[in-house]
Design a protein around this motif. Sequence first.
Motif, PDB file in Angstrom:
ATOM      1  N   THR A 139       0.806  -1.216   0.000  1.00 17.58           N
ATOM      2  CA  THR A 139       0.000   0.000   0.000  1.00 17.58           C
ATOM      3  C   THR A 139       0.841   1.269   0.000  1.00 17.58           C
ATOM      4  OG1 THR A 139      -1.928   0.999   1.085  1.00 17.58           O
ATOM      5  CG2 THR A 139      -0.241   0.060   2.537  1.00 17.58           C
ATOM      6  N   HIS A 140       0.170   2.361   0.226  1.00 14.62           N
ATOM      7  CA  HIS A 140       0.740   3.706   0.232  1.00 14.62           C
ATOM      8  C   HIS A 140       0.327   4.398   1.532  1.00 14.62           C
ATOM      9  CE1 HIS A 140       1.316   3.124  -4.127  1.00 14.62           C
ATOM     10  NE2 HIS A 140       0.135   2.536  -4.059  1.00 14.62           N
ATOM     11  N   GLY A 141       1.049   5.436   1.906  1.00  8.27           N
ATOM     12  CA  GLY A 141       0.812   6.086   3.185  1.00  8.27           C
ATOM     13  C   GLY A 141      -0.553   6.718   3.352  1.00  8.27           C
ATOM     14  N   ASN A 142      -1.007   7.423   2.349  1.00  6.19           N
ATOM     15  CA  ASN A 142      -2.254   8.165   2.486  1.00  6.19           C
ATOM     16  C   ASN A 142      -3.475   7.254   2.475  1.00  6.19           C
ATOM     17  OD1 ASN A 142      -3.956  10.641   2.365  1.00  6.19           O
ATOM     18  ND2 ASN A 142      -1.960  11.538   1.876  1.00  6.19           N
ATOM     19  N   ILE A 143      -3.495   6.281   1.587  1.00  6.22           N
ATOM     20  CA  ILE A 143      -4.653   5.384   1.556  1.00  6.22           C
ATOM     21  C   ILE A 143      -4.660   4.469   2.774  1.00  6.22           C
ATOM     22  CG2 ILE A 143      -3.597   3.665   0.038  1.00  6.22           C
ATOM     23  CD1 ILE A 143      -6.515   3.298  -1.120  1.00  6.22           C
TER      24      ILE A 143
END
Length: 186
Positions: A139-143
């Motif tokens: 995943t990614h930090g914001n999501i």
Amino acid sequence: MHTTIYFIRHADSHFVLGKERERPLSEEGVLAAGKLVSSLQNVHFDAVFSSPYKRAIQTLDGLVDPVDIILEEDLRERTLKGPYKLTAEEIDLAIKQSFENVDYCLDGGESVRQVQYRALPVIFGILENQNYNTVAIGTHGNIMTSIINYFDDTIGYSFWKSTKKPDIHKLVFNSFHLISIKKITF
């Protein structure tokens, strides 16, 4: 039934405007991802999901055979804004505001609530599947922060700001209820 989800934030990747999907890991990102994957070698994953973005997939390299990674378009990173430039400070302020007001977004971007509506059906599907006791998500930090915020609204800007590239957060659920969050060091 308890389900454990390891949210694995991607390793370092050099930013290139307009190249969100195809940005690879940097050399240091590849090394850090290797250490992350080594730290998880004793964990058996019933399934591994990922954002379709190259840097998220590359961070999982060695965790499972790449053909076994389930790519989910709805786990892509949150779009913060349209195709225009802002300073790092302006972006940081917008992210902070978006966790204070989950309906706030910049022109051309997605709000936290919009991202939750997009991504949560995938998470609910994992939590409902009795074959999934332990799952990893590239995943990614914001999501990642937006998803966790749905289950615990105290998770927001400060949590996002504290995450590293790469990072692992182990979440344990009882059905749809979040029981615990633990940052895994490696």
